[in-house]
Design a protein around this motif. Sequence first.
Motif, PDB file in Angstrom:
ATOM      1  N   SER A 150       0.843  -1.196   0.000  1.00  0.00           N
ATOM      2  CA  SER A 150       0.000   0.000   0.000  1.00  0.00           C
ATOM      3  C   SER A 150       0.881   1.250   0.000  1.00  0.00           C
ATOM      4  N   ARG A 151       0.250   2.376  -0.289  1.00  0.00           N
ATOM      5  CA  ARG A 151       0.973   3.649  -0.210  1.00  0.00           C
ATOM      6  C   ARG A 151       1.475   3.901   1.206  1.00  0.00           C
ATOM      7  N   TYR A 152       0.680   3.516   2.182  1.00  0.00           N
ATOM      8  CA  TYR A 152       1.040   3.691   3.592  1.00  0.00           C
ATOM      9  C   TYR A 152       2.313   2.906   3.916  1.00  0.00           C
ATOM     10  N   GLY A 153       2.348   1.630   3.526  1.00  0.00           N
ATOM     11  CA  GLY A 153       3.528   0.812   3.792  1.00  0.00           C
ATOM     12  C   GLY A 153       4.740   1.262   3.002  1.00  0.00           C
ATOM     13  N   PHE A 154       4.484   1.682   1.765  1.00  0.00           N
ATOM     14  CA  PHE A 154       5.552   2.152   0.880  1.00  0.00           C
ATOM     15  C   PHE A 154       6.297   3.318   1.516  1.00  0.00           C
ATOM     16  N   ALA A 155       5.552   4.293   2.010  1.00  0.00           N
ATOM     17  CA  ALA A 155       6.169   5.469   2.631  1.00  0.00           C
ATOM     18  C   ALA A 155       6.806   5.125   3.974  1.00  0.00           C
ATOM     19  N   ALA A 156       6.119   4.288   4.766  1.00  0.00           N
ATOM     20  CA  ALA A 156       6.644   3.939   6.092  1.00  0.00           C
ATOM     21  C   ALA A 156       7.958   3.183   5.980  1.00  0.00           C
ATOM     22  N   ALA A 157       8.076   2.302   4.994  1.00  0.00           N
ATOM     23  CA  ALA A 157       9.303   1.523   4.834  1.00  0.00           C
ATOM     24  C   ALA A 157      10.495   2.443   4.593  1.00  0.00           C
ATOM     25  N   PHE A 158      10.322   3.422   3.708  1.00  0.00           N
ATOM     26  CA  PHE A 158      11.420   4.350   3.429  1.00  0.00           C
ATOM     27  C   PHE A 158      11.769   5.177   4.663  1.00  0.00           C
ATOM     28  N   ASP A 159      10.759   5.688   5.349  1.00  0.00           N
ATOM     29  CA  ASP A 159      11.005   6.552   6.500  1.00  0.00           C
ATOM     30  C   ASP A 159      11.706   5.799   7.626  1.00  0.00           C
ATOM     31  N   ILE A 160      11.232   4.588   7.931  1.00  0.00           N
ATOM     32  CA  ILE A 160      11.837   3.818   9.020  1.00  0.00           C
ATOM     33  C   ILE A 160      13.262   3.407   8.647  1.00  0.00           C
ATOM     34  N   ALA A 161      13.451   2.981   7.398  1.00  0.00           N
ATOM     35  CA  ALA A 161      14.792   2.571   6.966  1.00  0.00           C
ATOM     36  C   ALA A 161      15.772   3.737   7.011  1.00  0.00           C
ATOM     37  N   SER A 162      15.353   4.895   6.556  1.00  0.00           N
ATOM     38  CA  SER A 162      16.253   6.049   6.582  1.00  0.00           C
ATOM     39  C   SER A 162      16.559   6.463   8.012  1.00  0.00           C
ATOM     40  N   GLY A 163      15.583   6.314   8.917  1.00  0.00           N
ATOM     41  CA  GLY A 163      15.832   6.611  10.328  1.00  0.00           C
ATOM     42  C   GLY A 163      16.828   5.650  10.946  1.00  0.00           C
ATOM     43  N   LEU A 164      16.711   4.368  10.617  1.00  0.00           N
ATOM     44  CA  LEU A 164      17.679   3.388  11.117  1.00  0.00           C
ATOM     45  C   LEU A 164      19.076   3.686  10.584  1.00  0.00           C
ATOM     46  N   ALA A 165      19.162   3.960   9.295  1.00  0.00           N
ATOM     47  CA  ALA A 165      20.472   4.240   8.697  1.00  0.00           C
ATOM     48  C   ALA A 165      21.092   5.493   9.286  1.00  0.00           C
ATOM     49  N   ALA A 166      20.279   6.501   9.604  1.00  0.00           N
ATOM     50  CA  ALA A 166      20.803   7.715  10.225  1.00  0.00           C
ATOM     51  C   ALA A 166      21.387   7.433  11.598  1.00  0.00           C
ATOM     52  N   SER A 167      20.912   6.367  12.259  1.00  0.00           N
ATOM     53  CA  SER A 167      21.442   5.954  13.558  1.00  0.00           C
ATOM     54  C   SER A 167      22.624   5.000  13.428  1.00  0.00           C
ATOM     55  N   GLY A 168      23.102   4.793  12.204  1.00  0.00           N
ATOM     56  CA  GLY A 168      24.246   3.914  12.007  1.00  0.00           C
ATOM     57  C   GLY A 168      23.895   2.449  11.929  1.00  0.00           C
TER      58      GLY A 168
END
Length: 437
Positions: A150-168
């Motif tokens: 879904s659009r909801y999951g599509f956006a959430a996946a990117f946001d959560i992944a980028s947040g994890l990567a920002a934390s190393g």
Amino acid sequence: MSPDAPSPPASLGAPAARDAWTADDGFLAELEACLRLRNTPGLGPRTWKRIFDRYPSAAEALADVRAFGAQGLCDDAVAGTLARGLSIPAARREMEAAAAKGLLPIPYFHAAYPARLRELPDPPAVLYVVGDARLLGGPSVAMVGARQCSRYGFAAAFDIASGLAASGITVVSGLAFGIDRQAHLGGLTGPGRSVAVCGTGLDLVYPDANMDVWRALAEDGAIVSEFAPGTPPQAQNFPIRNRVIAGLSLGVMVVEAASRSGSLITARLALEQGREVFALPGPVNLPTYAGCHALLSQGARLVQTADDIVAALARELGACVDAPRPAPPVRPAKAVVRAVPVARTGERARPAGPKVRPAAPPAPGRRPAPAPLPDGLSDLEAAIAGLLGDGSKRHIDALATALGAPSGPVSQALVLLEMKGLVRKWPGMYYTRDVEG
């Protein structure tokens, strides 16, 4: 994959791959021994795990192969096949193919083999890697979910992944469409970066439309497989692949999954391996979230943002900061995002664009000296807190430069300091010791 699908060029292999194939004879003998075990009929991962637990190397194990039966490691027929060297031709053909494709081989006993995979009851005997193999040993979180999302999951996946990567934290996924694709793209935006685990040989890209993501991972992340070059995308390979996705990671995040899906297999494998399982709650009217809701009802941790995962894994991340992995300088992720169809709506989800670092906030005014640091901080945490002790507001990149440390471990240490109430995070990845604001 279509028969005329483009293959990834061998030139994308890491320089370390070229060095591996010209290594000393001991390395190549060890690699051949592992491949002989994997290419022997009737001998699987659980059996070679028993063998590996008994000997200091695969080569030394095969030198003692006639004792396998007496030790209960495998039956006499399989031991006889190994003793006669019947799997040597297949092992050498595989080595030649991998060398020709520029793949980096990592046999089980090599120092670069991920320690977390050795904990599995059925570990791969050999891994092949394109990209930065050092990412396999760092703190990682797997993100999995529906291909038709879904659009909801599509956006959430990117946001959560980028947040994890920002934390190393390195984001691990399976290079599929939908959630996997967004997880990789989000991971590539930060110092944690991303790793893809494939169910094919690394000379193939599946699905072939993900070639852009494959290239970005080869350049700024890593791609890994236990399958020999030329292995096609057969259905039975993907549950095998899923145990490696879970095994590399401290936990598995299920972003969007129906009641019957491969993502739930990965979550089950994570539980069996003693890993944390996280799930994103979704709209109750979407069947693609039934699996997530089932996981939550069974005790999975509810996640809304990357910070929820970081907080749940604080102890494990602390151990990683105490022994940071080496990492090369982080380069900006390539602009490889492409829209994919969204399930049931016929619309196309629009990926998030690259983030722009804002201008530095105004320098803080005069503040009281910060409180003394508590005991129990790692050397890196203490060094960061010391730099911030003058009341300055510094960007994460400036801290990493001042310390001469890779961005990934610095980011992990900052997350832990923030959780301990010793630093404050400001917009744009700036930090201070002023936690009162």
